[in-house]
Design an enzyme around this catalytic site. Structure first.
Site, PDB file in Angstrom:
ATOM      1  N   LYS A 293       0.817  -1.221   0.000  1.00  0.00           N
ATOM      2  CA  LYS A 293       0.000   0.000   0.000  1.00  0.00           C
ATOM      3  C   LYS A 293       0.849   1.269   0.000  1.00  0.00           C
ATOM      4  O   LYS A 293       0.445   2.285  -0.540  1.00  0.00           O
ATOM      5  CB  LYS A 293      -0.943   0.002   1.201  1.00  0.00           C
ATOM      6  CG  LYS A 293      -2.108  -0.954   1.029  1.00  0.00           C
ATOM      7  CD  LYS A 293      -3.119  -0.828   2.151  1.00  0.00           C
ATOM      8  CE  LYS A 293      -4.230  -1.835   1.954  1.00  0.00           C
ATOM      9  NZ  LYS A 293      -5.258  -1.768   2.984  1.00  0.00           N
ATOM     10  N   ASP A 330      -9.994   2.832   1.546  1.00  0.00           N
ATOM     11  CA  ASP A 330     -10.118   2.229   2.885  1.00  0.00           C
ATOM     12  C   ASP A 330     -10.774   3.222   3.838  1.00  0.00           C
ATOM     13  O   ASP A 330     -11.582   2.844   4.684  1.00  0.00           O
ATOM     14  CB  ASP A 330      -8.731   1.866   3.441  1.00  0.00           C
ATOM     15  CG  ASP A 330      -8.178   0.591   2.824  1.00  0.00           C
ATOM     16  OD1 ASP A 330      -8.982  -0.245   2.370  1.00  0.00           O
ATOM     17  OD2 ASP A 330      -6.945   0.441   2.797  1.00  0.00           O
TER      18      ASP A 330
END
Ligand code: ATR
Length: 496
Positions: A293, A330
């Protein structure tokens, strides 16, 4: 046969077992491969009869250990085996390219039979593999190469060398090129794009290694038969990645909206090579998970404020011209189930505790801060907790029982972001805190659904939010980035 086809590898040890495997997968396959080396030799006498009754095209193989098989008889026995098989109703004999049987091959082709001339490399991507594939081309022959990339760099080499191979002037029946193992998984699903005549699948229950898949999954999850050479590809990049639920979220939505595309897991270990693979395979959108990420950030031509603030990106899509743009879904994915629970605008001024100080906590803190929540973050490594608190101008405390009063004063919402409670570890990072029943407890772990933290909260009467709520929320945001369309919620069929 519609191409590319799905070839089920039959794994014996009896003809009845093969028949059962065949019947179980029949709706999803076009051909099957009989691995005579996996059959008990006492079953060989029934092979030709089986070839006549199978009801679909069959490949007959007798693999030896150097080619990943179990049979280790003599050259004479091997010749005798195929001699006997000349009387069967096989479509192909598969012979290894370094163990040809010219007289048997001539007799077989003379009877209208076809050949697969194959080459296997189990230790990496053997240099010269593509030339060997090309050299096998001949009338009546499908050339086959199966190699084993040990990482993203080797998988890139496989894809590049295959795409560089000119099949112009070929006289045979095309090729099947396959990269085995987890790093090569895409080559099994994207057979249409790679020009393979078929892909190999294992019977359900026989899928034993990453990179293998079964015929029903190929079709029902990865939409194998809807693919063509230019079908858009989406996927999730991670390491590990094969446990991901994302293919089961995105593919049904593509189907529900009747959009072209397939969404597949990509195991990677090196991002430069991985992104070069994406260029070559027509990958248009990516979900990104552990451990990439943060590592994908240098690959983004543009990113949202969320990515910059959180220093993590979980969603990539192509800008016009092809460069990657990144977002972090997210954060909104985490927030939206919470906002739904408490009601619009009710998050402002809420007092919350966030447990954990890693990448996921960063996203949660950013999202809560945007929503006007007052927070304390708890971490077992004070330096990390302090750094996170400074970055977002919030309070912090060590993750120890002495912090109970701090939690009690930030207890309208408690968010668990550490890996404690994941899988079957049975741990609760906040075991020393007693829920009153008035807290909202939110664990971002989605497997198991009921972590010890959430179980305890529920028992105390708390309202709870699950990791799966966030998983689904972040995927909805991704789907919209990938396709420009809202996620069709009726398509979602995740198991609770
Ligand atoms: P992610 O991207 O999922 O957040 P991460 O960045 O590795 O993953 O962060 C994991 C978080 O869980 C960290 O805050 C970690 O604490 P440390 O930074 O001190 O390692 C926390 N964590 C992991 N195991 C833990 C444990 N047994 N007890 C408490 N915290 C733990």
């Amino acid at each position: 046969m519609t191409e590319p086809g799905v070839c089920l590898v039959l794994t014996g040890p009896t003809i009845d077992d093969c028949q059962r495997q065949l019947d179980q997968s029949r709706p999803h396959i076009d051909l099957a491969e009989v691995r005579a080396d996996l059959l008990d030799p006492s079953a060989w006498a029934g092979l030709n009869a089986f070839s006549r009754s199978a009801g679909l095209p069959l490949i007959l193989t007798l693999r030896q250990p150097q080619d990943g098989g179990r049979w280790s008889g003599s050259a004479e026995e091997r010749r005798g085996f195929f001699q006997t098989a000349l009387g069967g109703a096989w479509t192909w004999f598969d012979l290894e390219d370094d163990q040809r049987l010219p007289d048997i091959e001539a007799a077989w082709l003379g009877r209208g039979g076809r050949l697969v001339i194959s080459f296997h490399s189990f230790d990496g991507v053997a240099s010269g593999w593509a030339e060997r594939l090309r050299a096998a081309d001949a009338p009546g022959v499908t050339a086959k190469a199966a190699v084993s990339p040990k990482g993203s760099v080797e998988f890139l080499r496989f894809v590049a060398e295959l795409q560089a191979l000119s099949w112009e002037g070929a006289v045979g029946d095309g090729y099947v090129a396959l990269a085995m193992g987890g790093f090569g998984f895409a080559s099994r699903v994207l057979a249409a794009r790679l020009g393979s005549r078929w892909t190999y699948a294992s019977a359900p229950g026989q899928v034993v290694a990453p990179g293998q898949t079964d015929p029903a999954t190929l079709q029902n999850v990865y939409r194998f038969r809807q693919q063509g050479a230019d079908t858009p590809v989406y996927g999730i990049v991670g390491n590990p990645v094969f446990h991901s639920k994302s293919p089961g979220i995105h593919n049904p939505a593509l189907t529900a909206l009747n959009l072209p595309g397939t969404y597949i897991p990509f195991l990677a270990d090196e991002l430069d090579a991985f992104f070069a693979v994406c260029d070559r395979l027509g990958v248009r959108g990516l979900s990104c998970t552990i451990p990439f990420k943060e590592a994908v950030l240098p690959h983004l031509a543009q990113s949202t404020d969320a990515v910059t603030a959180i220093r993590a990106c979980n969603t990539l899509w192509r800008r016009p011209g092809g460069a990657w743009e990144g977002d972090n879904t997210d954060a909104p994915g985490f927030l939206s189930p919470l906002a739904d629970l408490v009601g619009p605008g009710r998050l402002v001024g809420l007092r919350a505790t966030v447990v954990g100080t890693g990448g996921a906590a960063r996203g949660v803190v950013w999202a809560l801060k945007q929503a006007g929540v007052k927070m304390v973050v708890l971490g077992r490594t004070p330096a990390k907790a302090n750094a996170l608190a400074q970055d977002f101008d919030i309070e912090w405390a060590p993750l120890v029982p002495e912090s109970r009063p701090v939690v009690e004063s930030h207890a309208e919402l408690i968010v668990q972001t550490t890996s404690v409670g994941l899988g079957a570890d049975g741990q609760d990072p906040l075991a020393w805190y007693e829920f009153t029943g008035r807290e909202i407890a939110y664990d971002i772990i989605y497997s198991p659904r009921w972590t010890p933290f959430l179980t305890r909260a529920k028992q105390a009467g708390c309202r709870v939010l699950f990791g799966q709520d966030m998983l689904v929320g972040q995927a909805f945001g991704q789907f919209e980035r990938f396709t420009g369309l809202p996620y069709p919620k009726h398509a979602l069929r995740l198991q609770e």
